[in-house]
Design a protein around this motif. Structure first.
Motif, short mmCIF file in Angstrom:
data_model
loop_
_atom_site.label_atom_id
_atom_site.label_comp_id
_atom_site.label_asym_id
_atom_site.label_seq_id
_atom_site.Cartn_x
_atom_site.Cartn_y
_atom_site.Cartn_z
N LEU A 234 0.91 -1.15 0.16
CA LEU A 234 -0.25 -0.27 0.06
C LEU A 234 0.70 1.19 -0.34
O LEU A 234 2.01 1.32 0.74
CB LEU A 234 -0.58 -0.09 1.25
N ALA A 235 0.36 2.95 -0.75
CA ALA A 235 0.74 2.73 -1.02
C ALA A 235 0.35 4.34 -0.81
O ALA A 235 -0.87 4.70 -1.54
CB ALA A 235 2.30 3.62 -2.24
N VAL A 236 0.35 5.51 0.26
CA VAL A 236 -0.82 6.57 0.95
C VAL A 236 0.25 7.75 0.42
O VAL A 236 1.28 8.72 0.38
CB VAL A 236 -0.94 6.97 1.84
N ASP A 237 -0.82 8.19 -0.88
CA ASP A 237 -0.11 9.88 -1.01
C ASP A 237 -1.49 11.02 -0.12
O ASP A 237 -2.67 10.87 -0.19
CB ASP A 237 -1.02 9.87 -2.38
N LEU A 238 -0.37 12.10 0.71
CA LEU A 238 -1.41 12.54 2.13
C LEU A 238 -0.65 13.65 1.65
O LEU A 238 -1.03 14.40 2.20
CB LEU A 238 -0.38 11.91 3.43
N VAL A 239 -0.37 13.88 0.50
CA VAL A 239 0.26 15.56 -0.81
C VAL A 239 -1.20 15.80 -0.86
O VAL A 239 -1.50 17.12 -0.26
CB VAL A 239 2.04 15.47 -0.54
N GLY A 240 -1.59 15.37 -2.06
CA GLY A 240 -2.24 15.42 -2.68
C GLY A 240 -1.57 16.41 -3.64
O GLY A 240 -1.66 17.50 -4.42
N ALA A 241 -0.84 15.86 -4.47
CA ALA A 241 0.00 16.71 -5.51
C ALA A 241 0.24 15.09 -6.68
O ALA A 241 1.19 13.39 -6.55
CB ALA A 241 1.55 16.97 -5.29
N ASN A 242 0.63 15.34 -8.00
CA ASN A 242 0.48 14.52 -8.89
C ASN A 242 1.89 13.87 -8.90
O ASN A 242 1.89 12.44 -8.94
CB ASN A 242 0.24 14.63 -10.63
N ALA A 243 3.62 14.44 -8.58
CA ALA A 243 4.31 13.75 -8.77
C ALA A 243 4.21 12.94 -7.57
O ALA A 243 4.88 11.75 -7.59
CB ALA A 243 4.65 14.85 -7.79
N VAL A 244 3.60 13.37 -6.09
CA VAL A 244 3.93 12.41 -5.20
C VAL A 244 2.95 10.94 -6.00
O VAL A 244 2.82 9.91 -5.49
CB VAL A 244 2.93 13.21 -3.73
N LEU A 245 1.35 11.03 -5.87
CA LEU A 245 0.79 9.55 -6.51
C LEU A 245 1.75 9.37 -7.45
O LEU A 245 1.33 8.00 -7.70
CB LEU A 245 -0.76 10.66 -7.06
N ALA A 246 2.16 9.88 -8.98
CA ALA A 246 3.19 8.81 -9.75
C ALA A 246 4.31 8.73 -8.91
O ALA A 246 4.08 6.81 -9.44
CB ALA A 246 3.81 10.05 -10.32
N GLN A 247 5.11 8.72 -7.89
CA GLN A 247 6.11 8.00 -6.95
C GLN A 247 5.18 6.76 -6.12
O GLN A 247 5.56 5.71 -6.23
CB GLN A 247 6.30 8.47 -6.04
N CYS A 248 4.01 7.25 -5.58
CA CYS A 248 3.70 6.24 -5.36
C CYS A 248 3.32 4.55 -6.21
O CYS A 248 3.32 3.12 -5.21
CB CYS A 248 1.70 6.15 -4.23
N VAL A 249 2.47 5.31 -6.88
CA VAL A 249 2.63 3.74 -8.10
C VAL A 249 3.00 3.25 -8.12
O VAL A 249 3.44 1.53 -8.58
CB VAL A 249 1.47 4.65 -9.72
N ALA A 250 4.65 3.61 -8.70
CA ALA A 250 5.80 3.30 -8.91
C ALA A 250 6.57 2.61 -8.39
O ALA A 250 6.69 1.81 -8.26
CB ALA A 250 7.11 4.45 -9.33
N SER A 251 5.79 2.41 -6.72
CA SER A 251 6.68 1.68 -5.75
C SER A 251 6.05 0.82 -5.48
O SER A 251 6.51 -0.38 -4.46
CB SER A 251 6.61 2.78 -4.91
N LEU A 252 4.42 0.00 -6.15
CA LEU A 252 4.11 -0.93 -5.72
C LEU A 252 4.48 -2.60 -6.24
O LEU A 252 5.14 -2.46 -6.95
CB LEU A 252 2.37 -0.55 -6.24
N ALA A 253 3.90 -2.80 -5.14
CA ALA A 253 4.27 -4.55 -5.61
C ALA A 253 3.06 -5.02 -6.71
O ALA A 253 2.41 -4.63 -6.88
CB ALA A 253 4.02 -5.09 -4.79
#
Length: 344
Positions: A234-253
């Motif tokens: 689970l990767a959680v974007d608690l910021v609300g920014a596309n760059a953060v969300l993209a990094q979350c998705v890239a980190s997923l198993a």
């Protein structure tokens, strides 16, 4: 009474004298004793999250004392200590028309109707939750978003389970509590990510296993190393920014979930969509919580499973609300939550 009023046309916030509202049928007048300053309030004032009203009193993390109940309200007496839920049903959608429990277009306090940066506020009686005497009101108020939103997001929307790996981007008001919630659930490892050294240190103090700088070029490699090469469940974007969300998705198993808790009007650009399909990954949106989550959190705090005693970074008189908003916007002192006291 005194209340902070935000005018959308001029983007101005000022404290003014306004009439004390009267509770209508099914409503309760509450004397506000404490109300948090949330980053979404800052975004409303900045225009990043435009609200539907030309003039509104912000504030949606509130605790107080019942002053007076309107008609057809039972169970509440003057003097009762209460936590205020941050939303109400719209009353006009198809779900409301058929009496369903879940409104399709809920209104958010401080955006869709007047909030609690004021000495008094009127709310539906069904949104109130009783507070035990031992829980200070200035601590209790942060439950009504800063704690409840990540709690509902992690435990119910994303179904975080024991021994699952979780990454939490943004260790501010939401993220600090998300670390504690993930620890309480039994997630492992808990990886906190924030560009601010003080925020990373705070995450480790609150129970994170590792704290990384998301701006470092090797951060995705480090996440995979910490998860045995798999990536995050689970990767959680608690910021609300596309760059953060993209990094979350890239980190997923494989079969991992990305959860959007932070709010943003940015367009999403997450890379090739085929990657989500091939890896059976999920992208989940999340907003708010239900009253049951407040009941659960009060039990968890009362029994010592969750500690919010360190969540209030400073108390702010209502007359200083503009300075308080600026302090949060600029992250002065790296606050978890600033809490307004309308009667100070």
């Amino acid at each position: 009474m005194r209340a902070a009023r935000f005018e959308a046309a001029t983007s101005t916030l000022a404290v003014a004298d306004v009439p004390v509202p009267s509770p209508g049928r099914g409503e309760v007048l509450v004397k506000v004793m404490a109300c948090g300053i949330c980053l979404s309030d800052v975004h409303l004032i900045d225009g990043e999250l435009p609200g539907p009203l030309p003039v509104v009193t912000p504030g949606h993390e509130a605790a107080g004392i019942v002053e007076r109940a309107g008609e057809q309200v039972s169970g509440w007496r003057q003097g009762d200590r209460v936590l205020l839920g941050a939303g109400r049903a719209c009353g006009v959608c198809s779900a409301c028309a058929r009496g369903a429990a879940e409104c399709e277009a809920p209104q958010i306090m401080g955006f869709g109707y007047d909030g609690a940066w004021a000495q008094y506020v009127v709310v539906p009686g069904g949104t109130l939750t009783p507070l035990p005497d031992e829980l200070p009101l200035e601590q209790a108020c942060v439950l009504a978003d800063a704690v409840a939103t990540p709690y509902a997001g992690l435990t119910e929307r994303a179904h975080l389970r024991p021994a699952e790996s979780v990454g939490l981007w943004g260790i501010g008001g939401l993220g600090a509590h998300a670390v504690q919630i993930a620890r309480m659930v039994g997630a492992a490892p808990i990886i906190a990510l924030d560009p601010l050294p003080a925020a990373r240190e705070r995450a480790l103090h609150l129970g994170a296993d590792e704290a990384l700088d998301p701006t470092e070029p090797d951060v995705l490699d480090r996440i995979r190393a910490l998860t045995g090469g798999r990536g995050l469940d689970l990767a959680v974007d608690l910021v609300g920014a596309n760059a953060v969300l993209a990094q979350c998705v890239a980190s997923l198993a494989r079969a991992g979930r990305a959860l959007m808790v932070g709010l943003s009007l940015e367009e999403m650009h997450l890379g090739p969509g085929v990657a989500l399909g091939i890896q059976s990954q999920s992208l989940l949106g999340h907003l708010g919580y239900q009253r049951k989550h407040l009941d659960q959190l009060i039990t968890l705090v009362r029994t010592g499973r969750l500690d919010v005693s360190g969540s209030v970074s400073a108390l702010v008189p209502l007359e200083d609300i503009v300075a308080g908003v600026e302090r949060l916007r600029s992250k002065q002192g790296n606050p978890i939550r600033l809490v307004v006291q309308p009667w100070a």
